[in-house]
Design a protein around this motif. Structure first.
Motif, mmCIF file in Angstrom:
data_model
loop_
_atom_site.group_PDB
_atom_site.id
_atom_site.type_symbol
_atom_site.label_atom_id
_atom_site.label_comp_id
_atom_site.label_asym_id
_atom_site.label_seq_id
_atom_site.Cartn_x
_atom_site.Cartn_y
_atom_site.Cartn_z
ATOM 1 N N VAL A 139 0.831 -1.198 0.000
ATOM 2 C CA VAL A 139 0.000 0.000 0.000
ATOM 3 C C VAL A 139 0.876 1.263 0.000
ATOM 4 C CG1 VAL A 139 -1.463 1.314 1.577
ATOM 5 C CG2 VAL A 139 -2.120 -1.000 0.893
ATOM 6 N N ILE A 140 1.927 1.246 0.806
ATOM 7 C CA ILE A 140 2.837 2.398 0.816
ATOM 8 C C ILE A 140 3.580 2.491 -0.519
ATOM 9 C CG2 ILE A 140 4.905 3.376 1.894
ATOM 10 C CD1 ILE A 140 3.940 1.993 4.516
ATOM 11 N N ALA A 141 3.930 1.325 -1.073
ATOM 12 C CA ALA A 141 4.662 1.320 -2.354
ATOM 13 C C ALA A 141 3.814 1.921 -3.475
ATOM 14 C CB ALA A 141 5.090 -0.102 -2.713
ATOM 15 N N VAL A 142 2.526 1.600 -3.484
ATOM 16 C CA VAL A 142 1.645 2.194 -4.509
ATOM 17 C C VAL A 142 1.671 3.711 -4.373
ATOM 18 C CG1 VAL A 142 -0.725 2.437 -5.336
ATOM 19 C CG2 VAL A 142 0.087 0.213 -4.610
ATOM 20 N N ALA A 143 1.489 4.169 -3.150
ATOM 21 C CA ALA A 143 1.429 5.613 -2.918
ATOM 22 C C ALA A 143 2.732 6.287 -3.321
ATOM 23 C CB ALA A 143 1.098 5.892 -1.451
ATOM 24 N N ALA A 144 3.846 5.687 -2.944
ATOM 25 C CA ALA A 144 5.148 6.286 -3.257
ATOM 26 C C ALA A 144 5.420 6.259 -4.760
ATOM 27 C CB ALA A 144 6.253 5.548 -2.501
ATOM 28 N N THR A 145 5.017 5.156 -5.402
ATOM 29 C CA THR A 145 5.226 5.054 -6.852
ATOM 30 C C THR A 145 4.418 6.112 -7.602
ATOM 31 O OG1 THR A 145 5.610 2.680 -6.580
ATOM 32 C CG2 THR A 145 5.183 3.456 -8.808
ATOM 33 N N ILE A 146 3.225 6.399 -7.102
ATOM 34 C CA ILE A 146 2.410 7.452 -7.722
ATOM 35 C C ILE A 146 3.183 8.769 -7.745
ATOM 36 C CG2 ILE A 146 0.402 8.941 -7.317
ATOM 37 C CD1 ILE A 146 -1.071 6.333 -6.359
ATOM 38 N N TYR A 147 3.787 9.141 -6.623
ATOM 39 C CA TYR A 147 4.508 10.420 -6.578
ATOM 40 C C TYR A 147 5.778 10.386 -7.423
ATOM 41 C CZ TYR A 147 1.207 12.400 -3.385
ATOM 42 O OH TYR A 147 0.055 12.894 -2.868
ATOM 43 N N GLU A 148 6.383 9.202 -7.483
ATOM 44 C CA GLU A 148 7.540 9.063 -8.365
ATOM 45 C C GLU A 148 7.133 9.355 -9.808
ATOM 46 O OE1 GLU A 148 9.830 5.156 -9.134
ATOM 47 O OE2 GLU A 148 10.001 5.616 -6.979
ATOM 48 N N ARG A 149 6.022 8.753 -10.224
ATOM 49 C CA ARG A 149 5.584 8.925 -11.612
ATOM 50 C C ARG A 149 5.051 10.328 -11.877
ATOM 51 N NH1 ARG A 149 2.829 3.104 -13.112
ATOM 52 N NH2 ARG A 149 4.677 1.865 -12.646
ATOM 53 N N LEU A 150 4.602 10.980 -10.826
ATOM 54 C CA LEU A 150 4.165 12.369 -10.996
ATOM 55 C C LEU A 150 5.357 13.324 -11.015
ATOM 56 C CD1 LEU A 150 0.995 12.445 -8.680
ATOM 57 C CD2 LEU A 150 1.031 12.521 -11.183
ATOM 58 N N GLY A 151 6.545 12.765 -10.774
ATOM 59 C CA GLY A 151 7.758 13.574 -10.914
ATOM 60 C C GLY A 151 8.132 14.370 -9.675
ATOM 61 N N VAL A 152 7.545 14.041 -8.531
ATOM 62 C CA VAL A 152 7.845 14.820 -7.326
ATOM 63 C C VAL A 152 8.270 13.944 -6.148
ATOM 64 C CG1 VAL A 152 6.401 16.800 -7.924
ATOM 65 C CG2 VAL A 152 5.378 14.842 -6.704
ATOM 66 N N ALA A 153 8.864 12.770 -6.451
ATOM 67 C CA ALA A 153 9.273 11.860 -5.380
ATOM 68 C C ALA A 153 10.192 12.568 -4.379
ATOM 69 C CB ALA A 153 9.977 10.635 -5.960
ATOM 70 N N ASP A 154 11.031 13.480 -4.875
ATOM 71 C CA ASP A 154 11.987 14.150 -3.986
ATOM 72 C C ASP A 154 11.328 15.228 -3.131
ATOM 73 O OD1 ASP A 154 11.446 15.556 -6.263
ATOM 74 O OD2 ASP A 154 13.421 16.510 -6.354
ATOM 75 N N THR A 323 -2.021 17.610 -3.428
ATOM 76 C CA THR A 323 -1.115 17.102 -4.462
ATOM 77 C C THR A 323 -1.071 18.057 -5.651
ATOM 78 O OG1 THR A 323 -1.447 14.810 -3.797
ATOM 79 C CG2 THR A 323 -0.733 15.181 -6.068
ATOM 80 N N ARG A 324 -2.216 18.603 -6.007
ATOM 81 C CA ARG A 324 -2.270 19.558 -7.119
ATOM 82 C C ARG A 324 -1.450 20.817 -6.789
ATOM 83 N NH1 ARG A 324 -7.468 22.791 -8.345
ATOM 84 N NH2 ARG A 324 -7.118 23.718 -10.405
ATOM 85 N N GLU A 325 -1.584 21.296 -5.568
ATOM 86 C CA GLU A 325 -0.776 22.446 -5.154
ATOM 87 C C GLU A 325 0.707 22.128 -5.271
ATOM 88 O OE1 GLU A 325 -1.580 24.677 -1.419
ATOM 89 O OE2 GLU A 325 -3.360 23.384 -1.332
ATOM 90 N N LEU A 326 1.074 20.931 -4.800
ATOM 91 C CA LEU A 326 2.481 20.528 -4.840
ATOM 92 C C LEU A 326 2.991 20.452 -6.271
ATOM 93 C CD1 LEU A 326 5.035 19.439 -3.397
ATOM 94 C CD2 LEU A 326 4.043 17.148 -3.589
ATOM 95 N N LEU A 327 2.199 19.814 -7.142
ATOM 96 C CA LEU A 327 2.623 19.665 -8.533
ATOM 97 C C LEU A 327 2.760 21.039 -9.199
ATOM 98 C CD1 LEU A 327 0.470 16.582 -9.642
ATOM 99 C CD2 LEU A 327 2.895 16.611 -9.057
ATOM 100 N N LYS A 328 1.861 21.941 -8.874
ATOM 101 C CA LYS A 328 1.950 23.285 -9.466
ATOM 102 C C LYS A 328 3.213 23.992 -8.987
ATOM 103 C CE LYS A 328 -2.701 24.244 -10.895
ATOM 104 N NZ LYS A 328 -3.827 25.183 -10.989
ATOM 105 N N LYS A 329 3.460 23.882 -7.690
ATOM 106 C CA LYS A 329 4.659 24.495 -7.106
ATOM 107 C C LYS A 329 5.931 23.971 -7.782
ATOM 108 C CE LYS A 329 4.440 25.263 -2.461
ATOM 109 N NZ LYS A 329 4.808 26.664 -2.198
#
Lengths: 429, 429
Positions: A139-154, A323-329
């Protein structure tokens, strides 16, 4: 117009904006699907009773609840968990793990403010029927992979805790009213150190223990490292050692999933008192500028409230607002613009049917193709092709057709070439 | 449990069933997207007033309407057209053609029966801002292409009419109360020939004209052919000739779109009186076993009720209920089953982390991959892999790992082979 405008906290999303939403939702859903979660679809309206089971009547204050025309008390789904619990209970034949995802709207009657709307998308992702470290890790891996693919893992940090670990450590510390003390820990973030210590003392914790609880709940670091330190805290307490072992296993599994880097142990993460029974986690902006992105955890006792089966569960509801705020930032929110593969322009009205026919051929190849619907002049057609960001414009004119050709214009470079009709699909697709 | 079960007319869709729904919805949305329609997203809850504009208060009887906690009268969207009209009116800067699609749920408080639920999906597809034969043809072409891609083009017939054509022909026949007579024609389907003629007579139509109206409205054939016959009916009536010309242009455009085969002219198609201003069409099961699949048309006067701009419009709301019946009848409803690319089985607990890691690698390739989350034995893992229809099972065991290999089993053939770890992704993906 104000009597028909959209309600406060509800949004009209035009194509340019929604194209970006769709791209992000697709990343979330595709990731879940690749992990083997399966899409379900459930009602947007439920019996009010469904929400009373978990939340009690007072929480219904923040819902859209009303009587339908048949006199039933109903509620617009404010969350999907109770519905999922019903689905799990209704079927005795489901193979475990039961892994479900779904993106749909939720409705809550809240004070509208930044990040808090009355209608919002949520993607629920849960594993039912399995109580294991691997399920927690997945479950954590899914969530983390989502942010990786959204380009904001860091820019994302998962703060992880296990309530049984915290409970065991408090217990080893001689604290008996662990539930009450966890309530104080849950508030820690809002308190100064002095206030926190005082609150612990008020809960009956000794001065010395309070200091150690403050230390414990100030830990925030790589799980594998922190676990080693925890192991030495209560060397003789079996329950504590078991809980530490379990956390060590989780760390190893997260490592295998390739997501250990973004995970930290944080014993102050409690996520309320009523609901979670083991793993709890929250996703945060690692630079601390934004509110929590979302959270989740293990809730093994909840599903049994909705029926006779005992069904462990772990999961989260992915929220899009922060998440949208983060991606915009971070400049990772997708471009809010249309995209079009081909615009087919007709030089004159007498070749319009040929233009329609070319458009159909190209659509058969899966391309997004528009063509003139309004007998417009060529200049106006090019203006429209520009406005929809067409990559390529096909110019269909009688002279070219007489030669068995059409003109293909690359809109980026402005280059044009004549292409034989029979090669058109290969050339453009 | 009955106090928390889903409401009558609302459905819990489990993964197997919803996989089929998703496949069909995808065909509809992909087709719309390839024609250059753009996805929008709009509220599920609207001010009640929005629906009073078009439908009047009495139609609100069949809606979910209630007062929200702020005392606003609100309604769950029973249809998207009023919302779309608002969106179009709110923006003066939209480039035409405005081409929108959206799939979302609608809610109506109706008597639940076959094909009539209280919650249902609909895909709205419209062109705003263009009044042209090409726009009309495009909308029909999208609908026809959807059925082609669903594999049932030969079981679907689009019956097409233009209300201005019917109006002109009635007018040429000397009938002045054309609206009233169109009302009678709208009922024709439910009447015997005698009843129809009597109803026309009661509307003031002469015996002779009634016979001709009956003839006219009994036409059902390829548009291009029928149009030629119509041309001779009122050779001296300019309005009628213009309307016939327009229908001939539509026939030519449908030909160019490659969908003329499934379209027929039928002057008895009227689709009520209030709403449509030109083209009207309905999709039917060509064998006549099922109710109408859905219908649509041109509604040029509607959008101006919602604001100051005059905006022509043509489109339809695709309904899934009868289409699903049709697809099932024809064996084209997608299989209601899960699909999985790879299941990664761990021979023993000590290689579980390696198994997780292989699973992650394969997911990076876009594959749907599951793995054991419950420390199960190999037999039980194979049983689960079967239940999720895994195409391939990866068997991860210590001995293979020592050789730098894993075993890959094709679940269809039962063939197994050892594959070097470094070739694994290429081999399986």
């Amino acid at each position: 117009m104000s009597d028909i405008e959209s309600l406060k906290g509800f949004y009209d999303r035009y194509p340019e904006e929604f194209a970006a939403w769709r791209e992000v939702i697709d990343v979330v859903e595709t990731t879940a699907a690749e992990f083997g979660f399966r899409e379900i679809n459930t009602p947007a309206v439920e019996r009010q009773k469904l929400y009373e089971i978990k939340s009690g009547e007072e929480l219904l204050e923040q819902t859209y609840s009303f009587e339908d025309k048949g006199g039933r008390k109903v509620t617009l789904t404010p969350e999907q968990t109770p519905t999922r619990a019903r689905l799990v209970q209704q079927r005795k034949d489901l193979k475990t793990p039961i892994k479900w995802y779904d993106t749909s709207k939720r409705w809550r009657y809240e004070n509208v403010q930044k990040g808090r709307d009355r209608e919002f998308f949520q993607t629920d992702i849960d594993v039912f029927g399995i109580e294991s470290v691997e399920a927690d890790a997945e479950v954590i891996a899914v969530a983390a992979t989502i942010y990786e693919r959204l380009g904001v893992a860091d820019r994302v940090e998962f703060l992880i805790n296990d309530r049984t670990l915290l409970d065991a450590l408090l217990d080893a510390e001689g604290i008996e009213n662990t539930d009450e003390v966890m309530g104080v820990i849950d508030d820690k973030e809002k308190l100064s150190r002095e206030e926190f210590l005082t609150a612990l003392r008020n809960a009956g914790v000794t001065h010395e223990s309070a200091e150690r609880v403050d230390e414990l709940t100030s830990i925030r670091g790589p799980i594998a490292e922190e676990v080693d330190r925890l192991r030495d805290l209560a060397p003789d307490d079996e329950a504590a050692q078991d809980a530490v072992d379990r956390m060590a296993d989780l760390a190893a599994a997260l490592e295998s999933y390739g997501v250990a880097d973004v995970c930290k142990l944080d014993l102050s993460i409690v996520r309320g008192l009523a609901y979670y029974t083991g793993l709890v986690f929250e996703a945060f902006d690692s630079e601390g500028e934004l509110r929590a992105l979302f959270g989740g955890g293990r809730y093994d006792d909840l599903v049994s409230l909705f029926g006779s089966q005992d069904v462990p569960a772990v999961g989260f509801a992915f929220g899009y607002s922060t998440t949208r705020e983060l991606l915009k930032k971070e400049g990772e929110w997708p471009a809010e613009e249309l995209s079009t593969d081909v615009y087919v322009a007709a030089v004159s009205a007498d070749v319009r049917d040929e233009a329609l026919s070319f458009a159909s051929d190209l659509r058969m190849e899966g391309l997004v193709v528009e063509t003139d619907l309004a007998d417009r002049g060529l200049g106006s057609q090019f203006g429209y092709a520009d406005s929809i960001n067409a990559d390529t414009v096909l110019i269909v004119g009688q002279r070219d057709l007489d030669n068995g050709e059409v003109t293909v214009r690359d809109m980026d470079s402005g280059d044009e070439e004549q292409v034989p009709i029979e090669d058109l699909v290969d050339e453009v697709a």
